[in-house]
Write a protein that holds these residues in place. Sequence first.
Motif, PDB file in Angstrom:
ATOM      1  N   GLY A  68       0.815  -1.206   0.000  1.00 26.89           N
ATOM      2  CA  GLY A  68       0.000   0.000   0.000  1.00 26.89           C
ATOM      3  C   GLY A  68       0.849   1.256   0.000  1.00 26.89           C
ATOM      4  O   GLY A  68       1.960   1.272   0.544  1.00 26.89           O
ATOM      5  N   ILE A  69       0.314   2.311  -0.613  1.00 27.71           N
ATOM      6  CA  ILE A  69       1.066   3.558  -0.749  1.00 27.71           C
ATOM      7  C   ILE A  69       1.389   4.151   0.612  1.00 27.71           C
ATOM      8  O   ILE A  69       2.486   4.671   0.836  1.00 27.71           O
ATOM      9  N   ASP A  70       0.453   4.087   1.548  1.00 24.01           N
ATOM     10  CA  ASP A  70       0.682   4.705   2.849  1.00 24.01           C
ATOM     11  C   ASP A  70       1.837   4.055   3.598  1.00 24.01           C
ATOM     12  O   ASP A  70       2.443   4.693   4.473  1.00 24.01           O
ATOM     13  N   THR A  71       2.149   2.807   3.288  1.00 21.12           N
ATOM     14  CA  THR A  71       3.300   2.169   3.932  1.00 21.12           C
ATOM     15  C   THR A  71       4.576   2.933   3.617  1.00 21.12           C
ATOM     16  O   THR A  71       5.463   3.070   4.465  1.00 21.12           O
ATOM     17  N   ASN A  72       4.685   3.435   2.379  1.00 18.02           N
ATOM     18  CA  ASN A  72       5.849   4.254   2.032  1.00 18.02           C
ATOM     19  C   ASN A  72       5.945   5.483   2.923  1.00 18.02           C
ATOM     20  O   ASN A  72       7.041   5.875   3.342  1.00 18.02           O
ATOM     21  N   LEU A  73       4.808   6.131   3.165  1.00 23.57           N
ATOM     22  CA  LEU A  73       4.819   7.316   4.010  1.00 23.57           C
ATOM     23  C   LEU A  73       5.198   6.974   5.447  1.00 23.57           C
ATOM     24  O   LEU A  73       5.933   7.721   6.104  1.00 23.57           O
ATOM     25  N   ILE A  74       4.722   5.847   5.939  1.00 22.28           N
ATOM     26  CA  ILE A  74       5.064   5.431   7.306  1.00 22.28           C
ATOM     27  C   ILE A  74       6.557   5.136   7.409  1.00 22.28           C
ATOM     28  O   ILE A  74       7.232   5.558   8.359  1.00 22.28           O
ATOM     29  N   VAL A  75       7.095   4.404   6.422  1.00 23.75           N
ATOM     30  CA  VAL A  75       8.529   4.108   6.426  1.00 23.75           C
ATOM     31  C   VAL A  75       9.333   5.403   6.348  1.00 23.75           C
ATOM     32  O   VAL A  75      10.334   5.574   7.060  1.00 23.75           O
ATOM     33  N   ALA A  76       8.906   6.325   5.479  1.00 20.84           N
ATOM     34  CA  ALA A  76       9.617   7.598   5.351  1.00 20.84           C
ATOM     35  C   ALA A  76       9.588   8.375   6.665  1.00 20.84           C
ATOM     36  O   ALA A  76      10.587   8.984   7.063  1.00 20.84           O
ATOM     37  N   ALA A  77       8.437   8.360   7.347  1.00 19.12           N
ATOM     38  CA  ALA A  77       8.335   9.065   8.627  1.00 19.12           C
ATOM     39  C   ALA A  77       9.315   8.489   9.642  1.00 19.12           C
ATOM     40  O   ALA A  77       9.970   9.234  10.393  1.00 19.12           O
TER      41      ALA A  77
END
Length: 798
Positions: free
Chosen positions: A767-776
């Motif tokens: 999922g796309i939001d996983t990228n945002l969580i990893v980036a955070a």
Amino acid sequence: MTDHRGWLLAGLSSCTLATLVLENLNARLLSVLTWYHLSFFAVSLAMLGMAAGGVAVFLRADLFAGQRARRLLARFGLAFAASVPLSHAAILRVPIPVLDILSLGPVQVGWIAAAAAVLAVPFLLSGVVVTVALTRVGGSIGWLYAADLFGAAAGCLAVVPLLNHLDITSAAAAAGAVAAAGAFSLYRFSGRRGAMAAVTTLLLVVGAALNDPPDRGLGIRRAKGVDLPLGSIQLSAWSTHAHVLVLRPSPGPAFFWGGGEGAEKFTANTAAMLVDGAAATVITEWDGSVASLGWVEHDVTHLPYHLRSGKVAVIGVGGGRDILSAVRAGSRSITGIEINGVFLRILSGSHRRFAGIADRPEVALVHDEGRSFLAGADQKFDVVQMSLIDTWAATGAGAFTLSENGLYTVEAWRLLLRVLEPSGILAVSRWYSPERISETNRLLSLAVAALLDRGVTAPANHIVLVAHKRVATLLLSPDPFLPSDLERVEDVTRRYGFTLLVAPKRPAASPRMQAMVASGSLSELERAAADPYLDYRPPTDRRPYFFNLLKPGGILKVSRDAQVTGVVAGNLNATATLAVLLLVAVLLVLAIITLPLARSGLPSMGWGALALSILYFSQIGFGFMFVQLALLQRFTVLLGHPTYSLAIILFAMILFAGLGSLLSDAVDLSGRWLVAVPLGIGAAVLFLAVSLQPLIDSTFHLSLVVRGTAVVATTAPVSMLLGFCFPFGVRLVDRLAHDATAWMWGVNGACSVLGSIIAVAVSMWSGIDTNLIVAAVLYAGLALTGLGLVRLTPSAVG
């Protein structure tokens, strides 16, 4: 010698403008030459080349020094200008393979590597120009960086009007002309006349104006492994959305997506259209008589019009095939919504009389993205139809990033059901195969999820699914279908030899389909869709990969089936391509970044300091790309096309990250700032993860300009914070070892390239939001890494 700093600023901004135009053009070009597999790789290659150019300048500081730096700056500027059209011409001749996982070998990998090298060369030269201009010729860094940002930001936006008015080869020549004009400015800055640069500019402008593909000029001759029918082309047109070829009309069998019994007796004069070299549709010559359209009733895509007519919305006009069905049904109002303006120009211009559609009083052709247009519609429809709407490139690629998927999500269908009359019908036709794994199960899962989202407790009463040969048509209604509707459907299926797969009060064609339509809750649907190897779950805007059916665990199992075809075969090849791209990226990173750095020797710092420094720049390299790719994917749904999202996201992130970098110079490197900025980024990125969907939902009905402005406004704050991290790191490392800058530049570039590929895989399967969580997490972790670096002293690390 007169010190003309204005020439330097003009030359630098022209170089970065041409660089970003070329990056966007390459993304569009690769979508045509191959599947969407490689389009996102254009961004990676640009970053790789720019990083390698910067590393080269840092490693050869003796070469780029004093007055020599000015002369070399102009020469590299001219070399960059020449490389833009040369690289473009070369990539048109590289036989980029369409990767097949069953026959993947060294030759295919070699051609992909060759294509990557050809595309990376201009960016390497641009990286040299930008690095020398910023670090080796003096001047106000604020003004220089502002010129760099202005040019790059303008280049992101310039690609849209260029592609809407020129073919892609002429657009590349125009980019080269801008770069050559910049080289002329750099020659003037160095005290020379720049005659060669001026001549090059003129030649490229003339070449852009006179190029006339596809017959006589330089242009695409081969796409997706197949030679284009150059001798049959009547019209060629480019836009930000697609490359469209219209072939000369020819008589023959009438065109059907899924023609039933009796369809074979009809003939017509048709003009085929090729989209991005592979997707096909046709324009059928029509004399304007409704009576002559009886043949369309034999197509399974005509199914909704056997039940309803009245007010119709057709998403994806293409060659006008569905418009003819709506006309045949006697619809009083037909709104054809088409995102690709080229199609509408053809139907309303060169082929107006041939198609006969644009002059119909009940037909209105609208240039817009379907979901966006309907979000702002103040009317209800009896039929909303979308037949096989996608780029086949997206289907074949398993919906990699930068592919169109916004019409096949729960959120999209929530809207489509909302604009229907209570007894209206949403008709969606997709590819189908009874013997092979196809999209049909996922289509059905999406339909059930959309009904459950609407509060329907018995979805089975609202769904009809009919197939013929390779196409299935799904009918979905807000209200339950009436017994008279079902009688009509059964009559039509008998008459034309269709297959009834799903209908109320009847057993479905397979146990899985039966379990799906019988689901009364999302948890039941989840169980019905469960499969160890294939993903039949309904797509959402957060995971909009309708075409990616293959789970990672199913790759080995499915690849053993030599008969696998259709979308899953595309998924397998997409996975193979992703692996090849990662391998090629690693090899290029080693060849043009790691090995040169290794040959220069390690920085003069201890192992602990070196490890912390590499960790810091790895975190921001991966983190930045995870944020960028996630925003590209999420906002492609809102903006309606990957070209728009690529242009606007790159514009916003480059501009505001650059402004953040400028502001960082005024910040003291104290522990407070080294903790506050990373934690602020982590919080901002997590806020994006939870706020993007409400933003998308609330702005879909607005114009493209307003949506684009909203995207910039959303992207700007976090991008500005992201811009602080790289200069923070450079200052932290430089105080420990002056010779470490080249290493950290290379580490950041290498991780950015690899991160872009890894981010795609994460989005597809998690999922796309996983990228945002990893980036955070990565950015928040900079607080620890930065504190570790600031506590080191030069005397302690030597």
